[in-house]
Write an enzyme that holds these catalytic residues in place. Structure first.
Site, mmCIF file in Angstrom:
data_model
loop_
_atom_site.group_PDB
_atom_site.id
_atom_site.type_symbol
_atom_site.label_atom_id
_atom_site.label_comp_id
_atom_site.label_asym_id
_atom_site.label_seq_id
_atom_site.Cartn_x
_atom_site.Cartn_y
_atom_site.Cartn_z
ATOM 1 N N CYS A 86 -12.380 32.343 26.575
ATOM 2 C CA CYS A 86 -11.884 33.271 25.571
ATOM 3 C C CYS A 86 -10.757 32.574 24.826
ATOM 4 C CB CYS A 86 -11.349 34.542 26.233
ATOM 5 S SG CYS A 86 -12.520 35.380 27.326
ATOM 6 N N LEU B 170 -15.257 35.857 25.488
ATOM 7 C CA LEU B 170 -16.528 35.383 26.033
ATOM 8 C C LEU B 170 -16.748 36.171 27.312
ATOM 9 C CD1 LEU B 170 -18.885 33.293 25.885
ATOM 10 C CD2 LEU B 170 -17.520 31.874 27.424
ATOM 11 N N ASN C 66 -6.985 34.516 28.875
ATOM 12 C CA ASN C 66 -8.121 33.596 28.868
ATOM 13 C C ASN C 66 -8.171 33.012 30.275
ATOM 14 O OD1 ASN C 66 -8.667 30.285 27.420
ATOM 15 N ND2 ASN C 66 -10.068 31.617 28.508
ATOM 16 N N GLY C 67 -9.208 33.346 31.041
ATOM 17 C CA GLY C 67 -9.240 32.769 32.377
ATOM 18 C C GLY C 67 -10.142 33.504 33.333
ATOM 19 N N GLU C 68 -10.102 33.026 34.565
ATOM 20 C CA GLU C 68 -10.845 33.626 35.670
ATOM 21 C C GLU C 68 -9.929 33.670 36.885
ATOM 22 O OE1 GLU C 68 -13.739 34.838 35.119
ATOM 23 O OE2 GLU C 68 -14.311 33.789 33.264
ATOM 24 N N THR D 115 -9.687 7.767 25.360
ATOM 25 C CA THR D 115 -10.565 8.119 26.482
ATOM 26 C C THR D 115 -11.141 9.513 26.321
ATOM 27 O OG1 THR D 115 -9.094 6.854 27.909
ATOM 28 C CG2 THR D 115 -10.724 8.213 28.995
ATOM 29 N N ARG E 13 -13.823 9.607 23.543
ATOM 30 C CA ARG E 13 -15.053 8.935 23.989
ATOM 31 C C ARG E 13 -15.884 9.845 24.892
ATOM 32 N NH1 ARG E 13 -12.961 2.963 26.020
ATOM 33 N NH2 ARG E 13 -12.632 1.982 23.958
ATOM 34 N N SER F 70 -18.289 22.069 36.895
ATOM 35 C CA SER F 70 -18.166 20.651 36.575
ATOM 36 C C SER F 70 -17.284 19.953 37.604
ATOM 37 C CB SER F 70 -17.584 20.500 35.160
ATOM 38 O OG SER F 70 -17.667 19.170 34.708
#
Length: 554
Positions: free
Chosen positions: A2, A51, A75-77, A322, A325, A347
């Site tokens: 969010c 979201l 914004n978060g969980e 970095t 990329r 992830s």
């Protein structure tokens, strides 16, 4: 994901400011395309782009307490929200099923000093209309981005991304990770303190592999709460493969009801991105076959990556080499993931920082130096991999969750004896983690050498970036870069090219100061360059800059 946008200490016309807040919040709608909400008074404004992942129908924000005196945009969980609901449910009347509403319950009970009770990732702004006070907070490591700034009238703004602040603020800065700002004392205070910040507190500990394994399983399981389809990012490297394996173990049942019912989407989908024939794609397919996931291999061309660079810099809000990329393939992958109907992914970010997984750790002179570097890397991660994972995915309305950075897991993993993280002399990087989970994976993956994400998607990706920069930036431009960019002066043509684009997109001097800088080899901190004389002559963040890499630069 969010986004939040807030204005406090209001001194100008609140009606006009509300219009401006809606306009600026709209700049972050990619983070939360499902719904928009706003609270506005003469003293505070809170806007939210949502979201929806948990409590899809009733969790719209801002959230309010029963009396409508406390207003919250998050914004978060919050992964321990069920335990907190059980603890405070007799004293706070919950209005929704949102995991984030526990923040209002904790504030009602404890005032501003509750943030360390939260297990999760978050950035929030809370307004108390009874006290005319506000509280702004960010999670322990800054997994979720948050920025703050002031306009010419001294009004305070906060936003999930700096792009919403640049048009209105004179100065902006990143809101510190692991900290909160309580308006009644006016100071930003750090709340995240751990004994393992100090090497002496952990140097004599005994490593328990079973405890470490269970802690990571518990972390992954807690991160699976979702009322929408989710998947896993599977690069084929050790970290993403472990996360995928554990996720597959629990994906068939709903963690929300302690696995009493079947999952709504029992088939686990995995996603890999790369140039055709890249190292990651081959390894990811092998893991997917082993685990039995529904695997999606996403290809991109070098030209498609090059065409996306400007958009990537806009969304990630960085000029760090970095990060750009690695963010570009992730950004392209996120678009395909969203097109397939997935709104959340797990992830593997954070493992290399926790376990000393980057190849330069082979040069760590002793366990003390290694441990201190892992702490440095973790506390700086909000500027690097956290920003990449969060913003590259949220650019297309996908949320990335990172179980290796879970607060409870860190308290186990960062307290194991640092000597057991040392590599070299025949020991592979992250060998302790490999030993814990080798039974979950094919041996070729469990013992695959560390490959940085930007390398693993295909070596020609980085090589082409360097070639393009060499064509577009002249020797004279690089030689005189210090005059144009006195702060974080670019030291390579690639860095110069990214900085030029960044300055066009974010033409505010303090915006550039929100981006990290300094020398780095294979993602090292500047301090770790002292470990090897050869490092001092290099300035390339690729893992191939370290001689132990199987495809090291010659």
């Amino acid at each position: 994901m969010c986004s939040i946008f807030g204005v406090f200490d209001i001194k100008t016309d609140a009606v006009e400011l509300r219009k401006k807040a809606l306009e600026l919040s709209r700049l972050m709608r990619h983070r939360g395309p499902d719904w928009s909400g706003i609270y506005a008074s003469d003293n505070a404004i809170l806007a939210h782009e949502r979201l929806s992942i948990v409590d899809v129908n009733a969790g719209a924000q801002p959230l309010y307490n029963q009396q409508k005196t406390h207003v919250l945009a998050v914004n978060g969980e919050i992964y321990n929200h069920q335990a907190l609901r059980a603890e405070y449910g007799d004293r706070y009347q919950f209005q929704t099923g949102s995991d984030c509403e526990v923040i209002l319950a904790l504030y009602q009970e404890k005032g501003p000093e509750f943030l360390d009770d939260l297990q999760g990732m978050f950035a929030f702004a809370l307004y108390d209309s009874e006290k005319d006070a506000y509280l702004i907070g960010r999670d322990h490591l800054g997994i979720i981005p948050l920025y703050m700034g002031y306009d010419e009238h001294g009004q305070l703004y906060v936003a999930s991304e700096m792009k919403a602040l640049v048009p209105v603020c004179r100065t902006i800065k990143e809101f510190p990770a692991g900290s909160y700002l309580w308006s009644q004392d006016g100071e930003i205070r750090s709340y995240y303190h751990r004994d393992w910040f100090d090497y002496d507190a952990v140097k004599d500990n005994v490593t328990d592999k079973n405890e470490l394994r269970q802690a990571l399983e518990d972390s992954v399981k807690s991160h699976l709460m979702s009322d929408v389809p989710y998947g896993v990012l599977l690069s084929g490297g050790l970290d993403s493969s472990i996360i995928s394996a554990i996720t597959k173990k629990y994906a068939a049942r709903r963690v929300e009801d302690q696995e009493r019912s079947e999952a709504w989407w029992p088939q686990l989908h995995s996603f890999a991105v790369g140039l055709p024939g890249s190292p990651d794609l081959k390894a990811a397919q092998e893991v997917a076959n082993h685990l039995g996931t529904v695997h999606h291999e996403i290809h991109f061309t070098v030209q498609e990556g090059l065409d996306a660079i400007r958009d990537v810099i806009y969304h990630i809000e960085t000029y760090d080499v970095t990060t750009i990329r690695a963010s570009t393939p992730m950004y392209l992958m996120s678009r395909k993931i969203k097109a397939m109907g997935i709104k959340m992914v797990l992830s593997g970010e954070g493992s290399d920082e926790v376990f000393g997984g980057y190849l330069y750790f082979h040069k760590a002179p002793n366990a003390k130096e290694l441990h201190e570097e892992t702490v440095r890397k973790l506390l700086a991660l909000h500027m690097y991999d956290c920003a990449r994972a969060n913003k590259a995915m949220s650019a297309w309305g996908v949320e990335a969750r990172v179980p290796f950075l879970d607060k409870k897991f860190l308290d186990v993993a960062m307290r194991i004896n640092p000597q057991d993280k040392m590599c070299g002399n025949g020991k592979m990087e992250k060998h302790i983690l490999r030993e814990c989970f080798e039974a979950y994976l094919p041996a070729s993956v469990a013992w695959r050498q560390k490959e940085q994400f930007s390398d693993g998607v295909g070596y020609s990706w980085i090589d082409t970036l360097k070639e393009v920069a060499a064509q577009q930036v002249s020797d004279q431009q690089l030689e005189t870069a210090r005059f144009r960019f006195p702060y974080n002066t670019p030291t390579s043509k690639e860095a110069y090219l990214y900085r030029e684009i960044f300055e066009e997109l974010f033409p505010l001097p303090s915006a550039a100061e929100c981006v990290p800088g300094g020398p780095s080899v294979a993602c090292s901190s500047a301090k770790a360059i002292e470990w090897d004389e050869a490092f001092k002559k290099m300035d390339d963040p690729s893992g191939r800059a370290v001689g132990v890499h199987q495809s090291a630069y010659k």
